[in-house]
Write a protein that holds these residues in place. Structure first.
Motif, PDB file in Angstrom:
ATOM      1  N   ALA A  67       0.834  -1.207   0.000  1.00 18.22           N
ATOM      2  CA  ALA A  67       0.000   0.000   0.000  1.00 18.22           C
ATOM      3  C   ALA A  67       0.869   1.256   0.000  1.00 18.22           C
ATOM      4  O   ALA A  67       0.608   2.210  -0.742  1.00 18.22           O
ATOM      5  N   GLN A  68       1.890   1.259   0.841  1.00 23.20           N
ATOM      6  CA  GLN A  68       2.782   2.417   0.880  1.00 23.20           C
ATOM      7  C   GLN A  68       3.510   2.609  -0.451  1.00 23.20           C
ATOM      8  O   GLN A  68       3.660   3.726  -0.943  1.00 23.20           O
ATOM      9  N   THR A  69       3.927   1.502  -1.058  1.00 23.05           N
ATOM     10  CA  THR A  69       4.683   1.565  -2.301  1.00 23.05           C
ATOM     11  C   THR A  69       3.863   2.171  -3.432  1.00 23.05           C
ATOM     12  O   THR A  69       4.347   3.031  -4.184  1.00 23.05           O
ATOM     13  N   VAL A  70       2.612   1.731  -3.573  1.00 24.15           N
ATOM     14  CA  VAL A  70       1.795   2.246  -4.681  1.00 24.15           C
ATOM     15  C   VAL A  70       1.427   3.704  -4.457  1.00 24.15           C
ATOM     16  O   VAL A  70       1.253   4.458  -5.430  1.00 24.15           O
ATOM     17  N   LEU A  71       1.322   4.128  -3.191  1.00 17.93           N
ATOM     18  CA  LEU A  71       1.044   5.542  -2.932  1.00 17.93           C
ATOM     19  C   LEU A  71       2.239   6.407  -3.330  1.00 17.93           C
ATOM     20  O   LEU A  71       2.088   7.463  -3.953  1.00 17.93           O
ATOM     21  N   PHE A  72       3.425   5.964  -2.957  1.00 22.95           N
ATOM     22  CA  PHE A  72       4.615   6.710  -3.365  1.00 22.95           C
ATOM     23  C   PHE A  72       4.777   6.661  -4.883  1.00 22.95           C
ATOM     24  O   PHE A  72       5.237   7.629  -5.496  1.00 22.95           O
ATOM     25  N   GLY A  73       4.401   5.533  -5.493  1.00 20.32           N
ATOM     26  CA  GLY A  73       4.450   5.451  -6.957  1.00 20.32           C
ATOM     27  C   GLY A  73       3.495   6.420  -7.615  1.00 20.32           C
ATOM     28  O   GLY A  73       3.782   6.946  -8.703  1.00 20.32           O
ATOM     29  N   ALA A  74       2.359   6.662  -6.967  1.00 17.50           N
ATOM     30  CA  ALA A  74       1.384   7.596  -7.528  1.00 17.50           C
ATOM     31  C   ALA A  74       1.892   9.028  -7.520  1.00 17.50           C
ATOM     32  O   ALA A  74       1.433   9.866  -8.306  1.00 17.50           O
ATOM     33  N   THR A  75       2.859   9.335  -6.647  1.00 22.03           N
ATOM     34  CA  THR A  75       3.383  10.708  -6.611  1.00 22.03           C
ATOM     35  C   THR A  75       4.168  11.048  -7.872  1.00 22.03           C
ATOM     36  O   THR A  75       4.388  12.227  -8.158  1.00 22.03           O
ATOM     37  N   ILE A  76       4.596  10.024  -8.621  1.00 21.92           N
ATOM     38  CA  ILE A  76       5.317  10.288  -9.875  1.00 21.92           C
ATOM     39  C   ILE A  76       4.437  11.098 -10.823  1.00 21.92           C
ATOM     40  O   ILE A  76       4.934  11.911 -11.613  1.00 21.92           O
ATOM     41  N   THR A  77       3.128  10.883 -10.741  1.00 23.41           N
ATOM     42  CA  THR A  77       2.197  11.632 -11.595  1.00 23.41           C
ATOM     43  C   THR A  77       2.325  13.131 -11.364  1.00 23.41           C
ATOM     44  O   THR A  77       2.472  13.917 -12.303  1.00 23.41           O
ATOM     45  N   GLY A  78       2.267  13.522 -10.097  1.00 28.90           N
ATOM     46  CA  GLY A  78       2.345  14.945  -9.781  1.00 28.90           C
ATOM     47  C   GLY A  78       3.693  15.549 -10.095  1.00 28.90           C
ATOM     48  O   GLY A  78       3.779  16.642 -10.678  1.00 28.90           O
ATOM     49  N   SER A  79       4.768  14.852  -9.733  1.00 36.26           N
ATOM     50  CA  SER A  79       6.099  15.398  -9.996  1.00 36.26           C
ATOM     51  C   SER A  79       6.384  15.458 -11.500  1.00 36.26           C
ATOM     52  O   SER A  79       7.025  16.392 -11.981  1.00 36.26           O
ATOM     53  N   GLY A  80       5.870  14.449 -12.241  1.00 40.96           N
ATOM     54  CA  GLY A  80       6.066  14.446 -13.693  1.00 40.96           C
ATOM     55  C   GLY A  80       5.354  15.608 -14.362  1.00 40.96           C
ATOM     56  O   GLY A  80       5.908  16.253 -15.261  1.00 40.96           O
ATOM     57  N   LEU A  81       4.132  15.892 -13.944  1.00 38.37           N
ATOM     58  CA  LEU A  81       3.382  17.009 -14.517  1.00 38.37           C
ATOM     59  C   LEU A  81       4.027  18.345 -14.162  1.00 38.37           C
ATOM     60  O   LEU A  81       4.131  19.247 -15.004  1.00 38.37           O
ATOM     61  N   ALA A  82       4.450  18.460 -12.888  1.00 37.41           N
ATOM     62  CA  ALA A  82       5.113  19.707 -12.483  1.00 37.41           C
ATOM     63  C   ALA A  82       6.395  19.924 -13.281  1.00 37.41           C
ATOM     64  O   ALA A  82       6.715  21.048 -13.686  1.00 37.41           O
ATOM     65  N   GLU A  83       7.116  18.841 -13.538  1.00 35.56           N
ATOM     66  CA  GLU A  83       8.350  18.954 -14.318  1.00 35.56           C
ATOM     67  C   GLU A  83       8.056  19.312 -15.775  1.00 35.56           C
ATOM     68  O   GLU A  83       8.767  20.135 -16.373  1.00 35.56           O
ATOM     69  N   ASP A  84       7.016  18.706 -16.351  1.00 35.18           N
ATOM     70  CA  ASP A  84       6.661  19.015 -17.743  1.00 35.18           C
ATOM     71  C   ASP A  84       6.261  20.470 -17.906  1.00 35.18           C
ATOM     72  O   ASP A  84       6.568  21.108 -18.928  1.00 35.18           O
ATOM     73  N   ILE A  85       5.571  21.009 -16.909  1.00 39.13           N
ATOM     74  CA  ILE A  85       5.181  22.424 -16.975  1.00 39.13           C
ATOM     75  C   ILE A  85       6.421  23.308 -16.889  1.00 39.13           C
ATOM     76  O   ILE A  85       6.583  24.272 -17.647  1.00 39.13           O
TER      77      ILE A  85
END
Length: 266
Positions: A67-85
């Protein structure tokens, strides 16, 4: 027609993100290094001092690690979008004849695939340290499915935050401040019944607790010697987990799309 176009364009964006993982394998390596460290740390350092009635701590632990692993994996979405912007990638997407929602659909889908790969690696690590599945293959697949569904829904919340802050550094700090409490004030690493009264009530209604317990039950990592929960989410963890998935999607899919329109309009 618009939905089909969004899905088609989203698959192209997802492919772009997956190719990035292939070309920069460090992304996958470091996303699995921390969970493996947690498994070894809790299993061999703290495991001897944590007693779970009727079962080994390793078997109790793994569902919480998943559960902890998939939550931390989901943060890649936010960091990836912030980086793309920040790097102007989103501006390039705007110049292409593609659906606006394709960026978010592609980003969340590719991160779901990344999470699936990480879960497989973590399951192998768990088997090495003594974790075992005591249920049927279908139930085990259902456990993995619930974990990934929750991760996908949670990634939309991370997408909204990533578009809100627009800086990878700020997002990383904000996400860690949020994720650490919800993964630790839960039944991930210790039984919720052993927490102080206030924290126990928070843990019992924490969506992470429902997902963790659902995975434990479906993997067959429970014991009749453990006390029966007295709150609905933990009495029906599978239904509660699916309910949380629906709630997260209903709230954060519109919010993320709205914030994306605002972000690209700046």
């Amino acid at each position: 027609m618009k939905l089909l176009q969004a899905l088609a364009d989203g698959s192209v964006v997802a492919k772009r993100n997956l190719i990035k993982i292939k070309r920069v394998p460090d992304l996958l390596v470091f996303s699995t290094a921390a969970p493996i460290m947690f498994v070894l740390l809790f299993a061999y350092v703290f495991g001897g001092s944590i007693e779970i009635p009727g079962m080994d701590y390793q078997e109790f632990l793994m569902a919480g690690i998943f559960a902890q692993t998939v939550l931390f994996g989901a943060t890649i979405t936010g960091s990836g979008l912030a980086e793309d912007i920040t790097k102007g990638i989103i501006d390039r997407f705007r110049s292409l004849p593609m659906a606006r929602s394709a960026v978010l659909v592609g980003r969340t889908t590719s991160d779901l695939v990344n999470n699936a790969l990480v879960v497989v690696i973590m399951m192998i690590t768990g088997l090495i340290v003594g974790w075992r599945i005591h249920s049927s293959p279908l139930e085990a697949l259902a456990a993995v499915g619930i974990l990934l569904l929750f991760a996908y829904a949670f990634s939309w919340a991370m997408a909204w935050i990533g578009l809100l802050v627009r800086s990878p550094e700020v997002f990383n700090n904000a996400s860690f401040i949020f994720i650490f409490p919800i993964t630790y004030i839960a039944n991930t690493f210790v039984q919720a019944e052993k927490l102080p009264s206030v924290l126990r009530h928070i843990a019992e209604w924490n969506p992470v607790s429902a997902v963790t317990l659902a995975a434990r039950e479906l993997f067959g990592n429970t014991s009749p010697l453990q006390p029966a929960p007295d709150v609905w989410p933990l009495q029906h963890p599978v239904l509660a987990s699916l309910g949380w998935v629906v709630v997260f999607l209903l709230i954060f899919v519109p919010l993320a799309n709205y914030q994306y329109k605002r972000a690209v309009a700046r």
